[in-house]
Design a protein around this motif. Structure first.
Motif, short mmCIF file in Angstrom:
data_model
loop_
_atom_site.label_atom_id
_atom_site.label_comp_id
_atom_site.label_asym_id
_atom_site.label_seq_id
_atom_site.Cartn_x
_atom_site.Cartn_y
_atom_site.Cartn_z
N ALA A 109 -75.54 -37.04 30.04
CA ALA A 109 -76.80 -36.60 30.62
C ALA A 109 -77.84 -37.72 30.53
O ALA A 109 -78.98 -37.49 30.15
CB ALA A 109 -77.30 -35.35 29.91
N ALA A 110 -77.41 -38.93 30.88
CA ALA A 110 -78.29 -40.09 30.74
C ALA A 110 -79.54 -39.92 31.60
O ALA A 110 -79.47 -39.50 32.75
CB ALA A 110 -77.55 -41.35 31.15
N SER A 111 -80.68 -40.24 31.02
CA SER A 111 -81.94 -40.17 31.75
C SER A 111 -82.05 -41.37 32.67
O SER A 111 -81.36 -42.39 32.48
CB SER A 111 -83.11 -40.17 30.77
OG SER A 111 -83.16 -41.43 30.09
N PRO A 112 -82.91 -41.30 33.69
CA PRO A 112 -83.14 -42.47 34.53
C PRO A 112 -83.54 -43.69 33.72
O PRO A 112 -83.16 -44.82 34.06
CB PRO A 112 -84.27 -42.02 35.46
CG PRO A 112 -84.11 -40.53 35.55
CD PRO A 112 -83.65 -40.12 34.17
N ASP A 113 -84.27 -43.48 32.62
CA ASP A 113 -84.69 -44.61 31.79
C ASP A 113 -83.49 -45.33 31.19
O ASP A 113 -83.50 -46.56 31.04
CB ASP A 113 -85.62 -44.12 30.67
CG ASP A 113 -86.15 -45.28 29.82
OD1 ASP A 113 -86.90 -46.10 30.37
OD2 ASP A 113 -85.79 -45.35 28.64
N GLU A 129 -78.33 -42.72 22.04
CA GLU A 129 -79.47 -42.26 22.83
C GLU A 129 -80.41 -43.40 23.24
O GLU A 129 -81.16 -43.27 24.19
CB GLU A 129 -80.26 -41.21 22.04
CG GLU A 129 -79.48 -39.93 21.76
CD GLU A 129 -79.05 -39.22 23.03
OE1 GLU A 129 -79.83 -39.21 24.01
OE2 GLU A 129 -77.92 -38.69 23.05
#
Length: 269
Positions: free
Chosen positions: A127-131, A101
């Motif tokens: 589901a990687a976040s933009p961050d 994560e």
């Protein structure tokens, strides 16, 4: 087409197929995978073949086989230091590191431990976040994204995959894919019912920065249409595509090449 005869490998497919023969569903023993990979590297289609991929737990066995070709090691979270130590003496070309994560922590660990000249692809959560992608943008590392596996849930939807590709395009972040891309064209596996992405679909979508267009390209199931689109690509477009989508792991090198031949995209010279 005869894969044993001389051929010209188009630029679009050069180095595209990383050899993941030892991983599921191929599960080839290393004692067979090493000579098989050596044969691929000596074959007329060698220009299409990337490095041999090996899990960190197989490095001791691999060292006994003394390969002289590039090796890429897949490394679970928290085992980078152990993997680099175990790979000492091997022709290590790169690592594929599972970020977990905290992608920024993975990048910091790679910065601290990875030797110069060794490539890295950082596997980001589906589901990687933009961050998470921001953490990789501007570094010397690629993203790695799973496009399949051994369960229905392992396959991202066309919308999900398009979102990842466009997000990487916006950040000028190169990426590789892994799993489920053995065939050129999107299809339903008759044995499992799983929806497989096609690597031609992914290549064409890699050239788009528009999510709707990328989604349409990923959803296309007509091989002739995809082949026509590929044949119309300019040199500039091919360069852009391969700068984005650098490679994918496949447990079969012959299968994707045979698909290209069936579509008239690979011919003997």
């Amino acid at each position: 087409m005869d894969l044993g005869e001389a051929m010209n490998v188009p630029e679009l497919y050069r180095g595209l197929f990383d050899d993941a023969a030892v991983f599921p569903p191929g599960d080839l023993p290393l004692a067979e995978a090493v000579p098989a990979h050596l044969a691929h590297r000596a074959a007329p289609y060698a220009a299409a073949v990337g490095p041999l991929l090996a899990p960190v737990d197989k490095l001791a066995e691999l060292a006994l086989l003394a390969p002289e070709f590039p090796i890429v090691v897949t490394v679970p979270t928290g085992r980078l230091a152990d993997a680099l130590k175990a790979a000492a003496g091997l022709p290590l070309a790169g690592v594929e590191y599972v970020a977990g994560e905290d992608v920024r922590a993975a990048v910091a660990e790679l910065d601290a431990l990875l030797p110069d000249g060794v490539d890295a692809a950082v596997e980001v959560p589906r589901a990687a976040s933009p961050d998470a992608l921001d953490a990789l943008a501007g570094t010397r590392y690629r993203a790695k994204y799973r496009t399949g596996g051994l369960s229905f849930a392992a396959f991202p939807s066309v919308a999900e995959l398009a979102g990842f590709q466009v997000a990487c395009a916006e950040r000028e972040l190169p990426y590789k894919c892994t799993a489920g891309l053995h065939n050129a064209v999107r299809h339903t596996d008759l044995g499992t019912g799983y929806e497989h992405h096609g690597f031609l679909n992914v290549l064409l979508a890699a050239g788009s920065s528009d999510r709707e267009q990328a989604t349409e390209l990923l959803a296309e199931r007509d091989g002739a249409r995809l082949a026509t689109a590929v044949q119309s690509l300019t040199e500039h477009q091919i360069t852009r595509i391969r700068s984005a989508f650098t490679a994918f792991g496949t447990c079969s090198i012959a299968e994707p090449l045979e698909d290209l031949a069936r579509l008239g995209l690979l011919e003997n010279s």
